[in-house]
Write a protein that holds these residues in place. Sequence first.
Motif, short mmCIF file in Angstrom:
data_model
loop_
_atom_site.label_atom_id
_atom_site.label_comp_id
_atom_site.label_asym_id
_atom_site.label_seq_id
_atom_site.Cartn_x
_atom_site.Cartn_y
_atom_site.Cartn_z
N THR A 58 -15.77 -78.71 -5.96
CA THR A 58 -14.94 -78.48 -4.80
C THR A 58 -13.67 -77.77 -5.21
OG1 THR A 58 -13.93 -80.66 -5.01
CG2 THR A 58 -15.86 -80.48 -3.59
N ALA A 59 -13.02 -77.12 -4.23
CA ALA A 59 -11.89 -76.25 -4.54
C ALA A 59 -10.72 -76.99 -5.16
CB ALA A 59 -11.45 -75.53 -3.26
N SER A 60 -10.55 -78.26 -4.81
CA SER A 60 -9.37 -78.99 -5.29
C SER A 60 -9.60 -79.71 -6.62
CB SER A 60 -8.94 -80.02 -4.23
OG SER A 60 -9.99 -80.94 -3.99
N ASP A 61 -10.79 -79.60 -7.18
CA ASP A 61 -11.08 -80.34 -8.41
C ASP A 61 -10.17 -79.97 -9.57
OD1 ASP A 61 -12.99 -81.90 -7.33
OD2 ASP A 61 -14.69 -80.98 -8.33
N MET A 62 -9.94 -78.66 -9.74
CA MET A 62 -9.10 -78.25 -10.87
C MET A 62 -7.70 -78.81 -10.72
SD MET A 62 -10.97 -76.73 -13.02
CE MET A 62 -9.64 -76.40 -14.15
N GLN A 63 -7.18 -78.86 -9.49
CA GLN A 63 -5.84 -79.40 -9.30
C GLN A 63 -5.81 -80.89 -9.63
OE1 GLN A 63 -5.34 -76.14 -9.26
NE2 GLN A 63 -3.38 -76.72 -8.39
N ARG A 64 -6.86 -81.63 -9.23
CA ARG A 64 -6.94 -83.05 -9.60
C ARG A 64 -6.97 -83.21 -11.11
NH1 ARG A 64 -11.26 -83.26 -5.71
NH2 ARG A 64 -10.58 -84.10 -3.70
N LEU A 65 -7.72 -82.34 -11.76
CA LEU A 65 -7.85 -82.42 -13.21
C LEU A 65 -6.51 -82.14 -13.89
CD1 LEU A 65 -10.07 -82.99 -15.25
CD2 LEU A 65 -10.54 -80.55 -15.35
N TYR A 66 -5.77 -81.13 -13.41
CA TYR A 66 -4.46 -80.83 -13.97
C TYR A 66 -3.51 -82.01 -13.78
CZ TYR A 66 -5.96 -75.94 -14.32
OH TYR A 66 -6.63 -74.79 -14.64
N ARG A 67 -3.56 -82.64 -12.61
CA ARG A 67 -2.70 -83.79 -12.39
C ARG A 67 -3.03 -84.93 -13.34
NH1 ARG A 67 -3.64 -82.62 -6.56
NH2 ARG A 67 -1.77 -81.54 -5.81
N SER A 68 -4.31 -85.13 -13.61
CA SER A 68 -4.69 -86.20 -14.53
C SER A 68 -4.20 -85.93 -15.95
CB SER A 68 -6.21 -86.38 -14.52
OG SER A 68 -6.86 -85.36 -15.25
N MET A 69 -3.86 -84.67 -16.25
CA MET A 69 -3.31 -84.32 -17.55
C MET A 69 -1.80 -84.48 -17.60
SD MET A 69 -5.55 -80.85 -18.09
CE MET A 69 -4.64 -80.31 -19.55
N GLY A 70 -1.18 -84.84 -16.45
CA GLY A 70 0.26 -84.96 -16.40
C GLY A 70 0.96 -83.68 -16.01
N LEU A 71 0.21 -82.71 -15.47
CA LEU A 71 0.80 -81.46 -15.04
C LEU A 71 1.14 -81.53 -13.56
CD1 LEU A 71 -1.67 -78.94 -16.75
CD2 LEU A 71 0.50 -79.80 -17.64
N ILE A 72 1.98 -80.62 -13.11
CA ILE A 72 2.23 -80.44 -11.69
C ILE A 72 1.18 -79.46 -11.18
CG2 ILE A 72 3.82 -79.56 -9.96
CD1 ILE A 72 6.08 -80.25 -11.84
N ALA A 73 0.53 -79.81 -10.09
CA ALA A 73 -0.52 -78.95 -9.56
C ALA A 73 -0.32 -78.78 -8.07
CB ALA A 73 -1.90 -79.54 -9.85
N GLY A 74 0.06 -77.57 -7.66
CA GLY A 74 0.23 -77.29 -6.24
C GLY A 74 -1.12 -77.12 -5.58
N SER A 75 -1.31 -77.76 -4.43
CA SER A 75 -2.61 -77.75 -3.77
C SER A 75 -2.59 -76.97 -2.46
CB SER A 75 -3.08 -79.18 -3.50
OG SER A 75 -2.09 -79.90 -2.80
N GLY A 76 -1.59 -76.14 -2.27
CA GLY A 76 -1.51 -75.34 -1.06
C GLY A 76 -2.30 -74.05 -1.19
N ALA A 77 -1.84 -73.01 -0.50
CA ALA A 77 -2.54 -71.72 -0.51
C ALA A 77 -2.41 -71.01 -1.84
CB ALA A 77 -2.01 -70.84 0.62
#
Length: 475
Positions: A58-77
Amino acid sequence: MNTRVEPSAWRLTARAGLCLAAVVVAAGCAGARPPVGSGPAGPAPNPGGPGAAAMPGTASDMQRLYRSMGLIAGSGAIPFAASVSFLRAPSADSTLMLVALSIPSRSLGFAREGDRYAASYTARLELRQGAAIVRSVQATEAVRVPTFRETARTDESVIWQQYLRLAPGRYAMTVSVKDESSIRGATEEVSVEVPRLPGNGLSSPIPVYEAIPRVAIDSLPRLLARPRATVVFGQDSVLPVYLDALGASAPGRVHVRVIGDGDITLWDSTSDLAARGTSRSTTVPIPVTRLGVGINTVQFSVPGQPDTVRTRVLVSLGDDLPIASFDEMLTYLRWFTSPDRLAKLKAAAPADRATTWAGFLRETDPVPGTAEHEGLRDYFARIRVANVRFRDDAQVGWQSDRGTAYVALGDPDNIIDTGMIDPNARVRQQIWEYRELRIQLNFVDQTGFGRWRLNTQGRADLDAAIRRKLALQQR
């Protein structure tokens, strides 16, 4: 102060063909804001930890993965990723923070400008304590690339970064990115704990593309950070990680340890911190073949001292493939190779997985003479296409009936759509023909909403065709 870095200045030999085509580095220590990173006392983690549930593809998976690494991940456009790192500042009552922001080129609106393509974006950082704004930075930057293909990149193709000095303490931080040619943008807010670094302490380990160390406590290292902290297995050879310490009591050697799934030590080494004026620093080239697919933790410690600094890094199989573990990778490969080869990968002990994977790459590479594994490249490209093309067929496109056929067998030689012949038919059918495999797959849309399914016999035929194709590939 904004400094534009020419792409050729940041070309990495570790990744064949890598060129950050549009890098803007904002370097300065006045006013600013931070993102998530790893350090002696890193920011509070974003939502979506390592165990956060995510549907593969799904499109948001990479952002979830970055967050789990302790990164900031913007999930907007604009799906940006940002890191925060900490280094010693000249004064004991302040800490130097490096914020690095990564934006994929395809999120920006490019327009033709002479023989090039140009876009612009605004990055904004804001730090608050309570209702008071402590620091605020806003910068509008231009990006120019030589070809249209560069405008569609999904990798870490645009990087913006900012140094700032802050008093130790907790801050609420907002990171925003806006495309100047449209209303597209993204904003993320996190909590950041800025640590007080001891006189003999280590900085945050910072994954980088390139680093020129500082030589004094009142200077800045010239880093091109790697905000996503990501390398591609089978493509990148090393992951450079920068580390420094300052002052007369700075350590001269560190212990480096890479920890993978199940707290297994994958790599154990030591590295000297070379003396450069009043600074000691090193860039450790961590071999990617010694890392596990998914998220790894890289730890640095000083022999005889209890403190440890760490960072998380991701070993990916390609852009937009959010694989967080070795076992999860095996689920993606179910239609790429035979069950016997998958069983061999699954049975490998954690410490042997990198070596076993390297052997798997050699055995399955259709063109061994090239640096790229064309088979995996094309296979994972089909997964990405299937997730878009068949997103209405199932929750995850590549796991639908049509998605399975497309990923495992490729494009059919011919498609017959009965709806094109008789638009008034109550039930539509699509017949996919694979001539070499001598098979026709009949997908039926019973609902009229584009949800195509195989019947029981059709699924059995598809499974048999997949087995035949995999058998042919092993010859």
